[in-house]
Write an enzyme that holds these catalytic residues in place. Structure first.
Site, PDB file in Angstrom:
ATOM      1  N   SER A   7      68.730  26.558  39.760  1.00 45.25           N
ATOM      2  CA  SER A   7      69.822  26.558  38.792  1.00 45.25           C
ATOM      3  C   SER A   7      70.868  25.525  39.172  1.00 45.25           C
ATOM      4  O   SER A   7      71.476  25.594  40.253  1.00 45.25           O
ATOM      5  CB  SER A   7      70.469  27.941  38.740  1.00 45.25           C
ATOM      6  N   ASP A  34      72.386  26.095  32.922  1.00 46.29           N
ATOM      7  CA  ASP A  34      73.189  27.189  32.373  1.00 46.29           C
ATOM      8  C   ASP A  34      74.319  26.645  31.510  1.00 46.29           C
ATOM      9  O   ASP A  34      75.265  26.054  32.030  1.00 46.29           O
ATOM     10  CB  ASP A  34      73.786  28.011  33.519  1.00 46.29           C
ATOM     11  N   MET A 136      67.989  38.906  32.954  1.00 51.46           N
ATOM     12  CA  MET A 136      69.113  38.642  33.857  1.00 51.46           C
ATOM     13  C   MET A 136      69.156  39.756  34.896  1.00 51.46           C
ATOM     14  O   MET A 136      69.101  40.942  34.548  1.00 51.46           O
ATOM     15  CB  MET A 136      70.446  38.617  33.108  1.00 51.46           C
ATOM     16  N   ASP A 174      66.526  35.833  36.642  1.00 48.74           N
ATOM     17  CA  ASP A 174      67.669  34.975  36.958  1.00 48.74           C
ATOM     18  C   ASP A 174      68.844  35.797  37.486  1.00 48.74           C
ATOM     19  O   ASP A 174      69.364  36.665  36.790  1.00 48.74           O
ATOM     20  CB  ASP A 174      68.076  34.242  35.672  1.00 48.74           C
TER      21      ASP A 174
HETATM   22  O1  LIG Z   1      72.753  32.240  34.793  1.00 52.05           O
HETATM   23  C1  LIG Z   1      73.160  32.381  35.901  1.00 52.05           C
HETATM   24  C2  LIG Z   1      74.490  32.960  36.127  1.00 52.05           C
HETATM   25  O2  LIG Z   1      75.055  33.244  34.908  1.00 52.05           O
HETATM   26  C3  LIG Z   1      72.272  31.992  37.021  1.00 52.05           C
HETATM   27  O3  LIG Z   1      71.374  30.955  36.656  1.00 52.05           O
HETATM   28  C4  LIG Z   1      72.869  31.707  38.341  1.00 52.05           C
HETATM   29  O4  LIG Z   1      73.354  30.409  38.389  1.00 52.05           O
HETATM   30  C5  LIG Z   1      71.854  31.901  39.416  1.00 52.05           C
HETATM   31  O5  LIG Z   1      72.475  31.664  40.625  1.00 52.05           O
HETATM   32  P1  LIG Z   1      72.153  32.546  41.911  1.00 52.05           P
HETATM   33  O6  LIG Z   1      72.452  33.967  41.537  1.00 52.05           O
HETATM   34  O7  LIG Z   1      70.687  32.331  42.192  1.00 52.05           O
HETATM   35  O8  LIG Z   1      73.060  31.972  42.935  1.00 52.05           O
END
Ligand SMILES: O=C(CO)[C@@H](O)[C@H](O)COP(=O)(O)O
Length: 216
Positions: A7, A34, A136, A174
Site C-alpha cells: 500500500s 488508497d 477491510m 487490507d
Molecule cells: O486502506 C488502508 C487504510 O485505510 C490500507 O491500505 C492501509 O494503508 C494498509 O496499511 P497497513 O495497515 O498495512 O499499515
C-alpha cells in the site's frame, strides 16, 4: 498463487517514485493505491493525478481502492488515469451493481470492498459482477492500525460464499496484515494481501514481500 499488494499509503509522499522502485525491486504483484476523500473516511490521500503519474513510471498493475462517497461520479476518470483494478465500497453507493458495471465498461477489473462491520450479505447479489472482493481488516482511513481479529472468520465465510457461487473471485485483505496473521488469512481463503507498514517499514522489503507471499 498468493499476490502481495504493497500500500503506497505507507510510502514517502515526497518521494513516491523511490517507493515505487523499491516495490518493483521487491517483486510486488500490485501497487495498492488508497484514494480518500475526507468524507467517506476521515482522511485525504491522493487522486487522479497520482494514478496518472504512477502509470507513467511503472508496469506494476495499479490496484485502486476508492474510499470515496458516490464513486460512480469518478469511475471514468480513474479508469482513464490508468487504474487496472477499481475497488468501490458497498457502503459508498446506492447503486452498487451499476457502478461495478461502469467499471467493467471502462475496461477495468471491478472489485467491491466491505468495512469490517458490514455483513457479507451486502455483496451476495453482485458476485457475478466482480473479479475480486476486498475485506477491510481495519476501519479504513489510516495505515499502521491493528488487524481486527474477527475478520478472520469473515474471510472463511466469504470463501464459502464464493465457492458455493462457483465463480473464481479473488479475496483481498487490507489492514494490519503482517507475518503473524498472513498464514491464517491464506488458510482462511485470502489470496491477495495488501500490506503497508509490514513491507515499507521492513529494512528488507523484498524479503518482506517474499515472506508474506510464502506464508504458511
Ligand atoms: O486502506 C488502508 C487504510 O485505510 C490500507 O491500505 C492501509 O494503508 C494498509 O496499511 P497497513 O495497515 O498495512 O499499515
Amino acid at each position: 498463487m498468493i499476490k502481495v499488494a504493497p500500500s503506497l499509503l505507507a510510502a514517502d509522499f515526497c518521494n513516491m517514485e523511490k517507493g515505487v522502485r523499491k516495490m518493483e525491486e521487491a517483486g510486488a504483484d500490485y501497487l495498492h493505491c488508497d484514494v480518500m476523500d475526507g468524507v467517506f473516511v476521515p482522511n485525504y490521500s491522493f487522486g487522479f493525478q497520482m494514478i496518472e503519474g504512477l502509470k507513467k513510471i511503472t508496469d506494476i498493475p495499479l490496484d485502486v481502492h476508492l474510499m470515496i462517497t458516490q464513486p460512480e461520479r469518478y469511475i471514468e476518470r480513474f479508469a482513464q488515469a490508468g487504474s487496472d483494478i477499481i475497488t468501490v465500497h458497498a457502503e459508498a453507493t446506492k447503486h452498487l451493481q451499476r457502478v461495478l458495471k461502469q467499471i467493467e465498461q471502462c475496461g477495468r477489473k471491478p472489485a467491491v470492498v466491505l468495512n469490517p462491520a458490514t455483513p457479507l450479505d451486502m455483496i451476495q447479489y453482485v458476485l457475478d459482477d466482480v473479479d475480486m472482493v476486498l475485506l477491510m481488516s481495519v476501519n479504513p482511513g489510516y495505515g499502521g492500525q491493528g488487524f481486527i481479529p474477527v475478520v478472520l472468520q469473515k474471510v472463511r465465510d466469504l470463501k464459502a460464499m464464493i465457492d458455493a457461487h462457483g465463480k473464481e473471485i479473488d479475496i483481498e485483505i487490507d489492514g494490519g496484515v503482517n507475518f503473524e496473521n498472513a498464514p491464517k488469512l491464506i488458510e482462511a481463503g485470502a489470496n491477495v494481501l495488501v500490506a503497508g507498514s509490514s513491507v515499507f517499514n521492513d529494512p528488507d522489503p523484498a524479503l518482506a514481500v517474499k515472506r508474506l507471499r510464502e506464508s504458511k
